[in-house]
Design an enzyme around this catalytic site. Structure first.
Site, PDB file in Angstrom:
ATOM      1  N   HIS A  33       0.850  -1.191   0.000  1.00 52.60           N
ATOM      2  CA  HIS A  33       0.000   0.000   0.000  1.00 52.60           C
ATOM      3  C   HIS A  33       0.882   1.236   0.000  1.00 52.60           C
ATOM      4  O   HIS A  33       1.892   1.286   0.702  1.00 52.60           O
ATOM      5  CB  HIS A  33      -0.900   0.013   1.238  1.00 52.60           C
ATOM      6  N   ARG A  64     -14.709  12.059   8.983  1.00 49.95           N
ATOM      7  CA  ARG A  64     -13.452  12.794   9.218  1.00 49.95           C
ATOM      8  C   ARG A  64     -13.265  13.855   8.150  1.00 49.95           C
ATOM      9  O   ARG A  64     -12.859  14.980   8.440  1.00 49.95           O
ATOM     10  CB  ARG A  64     -12.263  11.831   9.223  1.00 49.95           C
ATOM     11  N   ASP A 100     -14.482   1.883   8.300  1.00 48.64           N
ATOM     12  CA  ASP A 100     -13.531   2.836   7.719  1.00 48.64           C
ATOM     13  C   ASP A 100     -14.224   3.796   6.765  1.00 48.64           C
ATOM     14  O   ASP A 100     -13.955   5.008   6.808  1.00 48.64           O
ATOM     15  CB  ASP A 100     -12.412   2.101   6.985  1.00 48.64           C
ATOM     16  N   SER A 136      -6.854   3.581   9.766  1.00 50.00           N
ATOM     17  CA  SER A 136      -7.561   3.436   8.492  1.00 50.00           C
ATOM     18  C   SER A 136      -6.762   2.579   7.524  1.00 50.00           C
ATOM     19  O   SER A 136      -7.276   1.633   6.917  1.00 50.00           O
ATOM     20  CB  SER A 136      -7.825   4.830   7.900  1.00 50.00           C
ATOM     21  N   LYS A 188      -7.501  -1.934   6.765  1.00 47.50           N
ATOM     22  CA  LYS A 188      -7.764  -2.523   5.447  1.00 47.50           C
ATOM     23  C   LYS A 188      -6.723  -3.580   5.087  1.00 47.50           C
ATOM     24  O   LYS A 188      -7.019  -4.545   4.396  1.00 47.50           O
ATOM     25  CB  LYS A 188      -7.830  -1.409   4.404  1.00 47.50           C
TER      26      LYS A 188
END
Lengths: 451, 451
Positions: free
Chosen positions: A90, A176, A169, A191, A195
């Site tokens: 990621h 947010r 999330d 967050s 995931k």
């Protein structure tokens, strides 16, 4: 203790405790997050909670419980049928950051499995799904069954997150975004990691970008996020290796969805050198050495060979085809990818050395051309964008081409060209560019907490 | 600056600025508060705003703008037909605090006009409206026209706040209650003062209670609230005199709605001495000396004479009658007011000096008997409550009566008696009670801010 059945924590008391800088227990955090994900806790109370978290912070124990509660708010993906060692990857998002497009088929071609859930671009940063969808026919809306079957069969897949994975999330991120509580390291880390933890893997690779083109503007704040993420991985009993990498300038040369794919193909064909290739090789080397053994140097040599020898490209073509896309993109990207009607070469007006490139400005200019979106859900134009081939340290000649604007109209191109010129600083002396990688963080280096 | 029409501040940016400890401009504060009062700003964004205000505080300039915006969210009451000097009075709430019931007719009998909007009790503190409504027939739901006409005609009125006066306060208070953001001095001060500023007056008297039976538990925090309130008055060009007074123990002897009225009548008849009378006289003296001239001592003598001579009682009877109540309550409270079916005298089990009385515990015990409410909108029982005649410094004998529990059932009475016994500390040596008034704060002592 009284004799009545154990009551759930009062969500208002949970908010008050966080407001007063108290430490939330596992049960308080879980009941609040799961209650919010179920819709039992109203947005206004969650907004007060998130604001208190933003301002008062969360301890690593609280962040760990938050992350686990977010994972437990939905289903998880076990990947039971996958035989190979599994790596997930990621990036926190940058400009001209197509490492995922290169890394996924590269790592798979080296014997690893990569089951990758990706997101879409927002603001000045691009998104892997948007890029892949510029390939005609390619689907990213795979079912969990399709996702699991593909990675078991061919070793790699890139798809969009389904709504039943970490539903907390999505709800929390929207709130947010609406309440100015995005820029909180514990909330960002929870967050990102929720995931990653929701999908089974043997290694989580994170690329935390630092610099003007990234969300974290300094290597120090990026390092804090990186450290938090490895602690969350360790707390969940998972392995993570996290790099803080340079995003003071665009990583590659392309900013735009089809342009990014074309650049990734050039790298997968061994045709383009530079930092985008180098960083992809670095991550592949870390994945291979961590999961298959051998030294980092040996693993990077294997990765270089897979790029130069065509193995990574073949895996990319197979992945594209399996997801319904036109596999000829691997052979002839220009013939397959959409093409913007106007293409204007651009030059700078000064001779000298490139000292600085404002990556965010370039990302915003590409987004303004139509390559990005201001709001979630906006469409993107796959064809438009910016190619900018000079980078920090290069010598440039006034009037000589340094890139191409791909646009819908000549007016769009002129506007983008003006932004790019303003975003590039040329000086008389060559400046040292920052390193590609500022540092690595490893969950194996985390000391066991507690007993 | 661009040529487009001036845009309203983005409410999310207002929240972000407060989140980052920035100073909000007049326009930012106004547009946020008025937008919320209109329903244009969602609860979740207001919750984030209130949490940021709670945690980061508000400057006096911001609090002034907040207060004025709250006033401007609704209508105001001008009292144009009132000839006398106008005094308003508010207490932050205590236990056995019936100063308003005494002060209003007392000040009116001395030549002042008192147009008083009151609230209801919540938790352990009583409310003036609940007390007055224990008088059969008495209405507090007056229209603004009725309210203005009554004070012009007879010099005093006590009624409930109408919904179109400071509507922002009702909405914000409910959200603060739901999100744990009540206990913020700037937010409390803005709530109190917005309601006082919305009604025209020449002098605002505030009684900020400090101690176990009050919302502000220490004289220091009460003083901070008092100072904020005088600054808000000065900023609005209004005169305010604010006392911080002792609420470490009940002020009078009655805790309960009809019981409070009966005690007020005893004081208005000159029959009862003690701190409740003394504090009422003190406030009346401040009002008279400030608005009609003369020294505080002379003004207090006039007030004492009005209590002992019957003038204040007559004004009280006239006010009750004008609002539809049975005016005979002024002559024969026991014959008019509702009476609880069970009345049990109570004693303490130790001989010695009363060292401490937990006022909050007594208030909660009375509320549990039915005199108070846990939630806004709950009904109250006018007849029940507690009379407790001993106070700090008194010598008590074990087994000798020190009060009476008024209840619906014997079981209720037994429970309340146990609470009261636990809430009273008896020691061997007489302790000095705290002073009745810790300090005064005057808007005339505020230096002019700005130019």
């Amino acid at each position: 203790m009284n004799g009545s059945p154990e009551a759930l924590p009062d969500p208002r008391e949970v908010v008050e405790r966080k407001r007063d800088r108290g430490q939330l227990t596992r049960e308080e955090m879980r009941s609040f997050i799961l209650g919010y994900a179920r819709g039992d806790i109203p947005d206004y109370l969650a907004a007060a909670f998130l604001t208190a978290c933003y301002l008062n912070g969360l301890s690593i124990e609280e962040t760990t419980e938050l992350t686990q509660a977010m994972v437990d708010s939905g289903r998880t993906i076990a990947l039971l049928d996958v035989d190979r060692p599994k790596v997930d990857k990621h990036s926190t998002g940058g400009v001209s950051d197509s490492v995922t497009l290169v890394f996924v088929p590269l790592a798979a071609s080296l014997g690893l499995a990569v089951a990758k859930l990706s997101g879409r671009g927002l603001g000045h940063t691009g998104g892997t799904l948007d890029k892949l969808e510029s390939i005609p026919g390619l689907r990213t809306d795979l079912s969990v069954d399709e996702f699991e079957a593909q990675v078991a069969r061919i070793g790699c897949v890139v798809a969009g997150q389904t709504e039943d994975l970490v539903p907390a999330d999505g709800a929390m991120y929207a709130l947010r975004d609406a309440t100015g509580t995005v820029a909180s390291i514990p909330l960002i880390a929870a967050s990102v990691m929720s995931k990653k933890l929701a999908v089974n893997s043997d290694l989580i690779l994170l690329d935390v970008k630092a610099g003007s083109g990234a969300f974290m503007k300094t290597p120090e704040s990026a390092a804090e996020l990186a450290r938090t993420c490895v602690l969350l991985a360790a707390g969940a009993g998972r392995r993570a290796r996290v790099a803080v990498t340079d995003m003071t300038r665009p990583l590659g040369t392309a900013i735009g969805n089809a342009l990014d794919v074309a650049e990734a193909v050039r790298i997968l064909r061994g045709e383009e050198r530079g930092r985008l290739r180098d960083l992809s090789v670095r991550f592949a080397g870390v994945a291979v050495s961590s999961l298959l053994g051998g030294s980092q140097a040996e693993a990077e040599q294997r990765a270089e060979a897979a790029l130069d020898g065509g193995a990574a490209l073949d895996t990319f073509a197979l992945m594209v085809e399996t997801q319904g896309g036109d596999h000829r993109v691997a052979e002839d990207p220009a013939g397959v990818l959409p093409r913007a009607p106007h293409r204007v070469d651009m030059a700078l007006d000064r001779t000298g050395f490139v000292v600085e490139i404002d990556a965010e400005a370039l990302g915003r200019a590409a987004a303004q051309l139509g390559a990005g979106r201001v709001r979630k859900g906006d469409p993107v134009d796959p064809a438009v964008g910016i190619e900018f081939t000079a980078t920090v340290g290069d010598h440039v000649e006034a009037g000589q081409p340094v890139g191409t604007i791909h646009s819908r109209t000549p007016e769009d191109a002129a506007r983008a060209e003006a932004v790019v010129r303003g975003a590039v600083t040329v000086g008389d002396e060559a400046a040292d560019p920052p390193p590609m990688v500022f540092g690595w963080y490893d969950s194996d280096d985390v000391e066991e907490a507690g007993g």
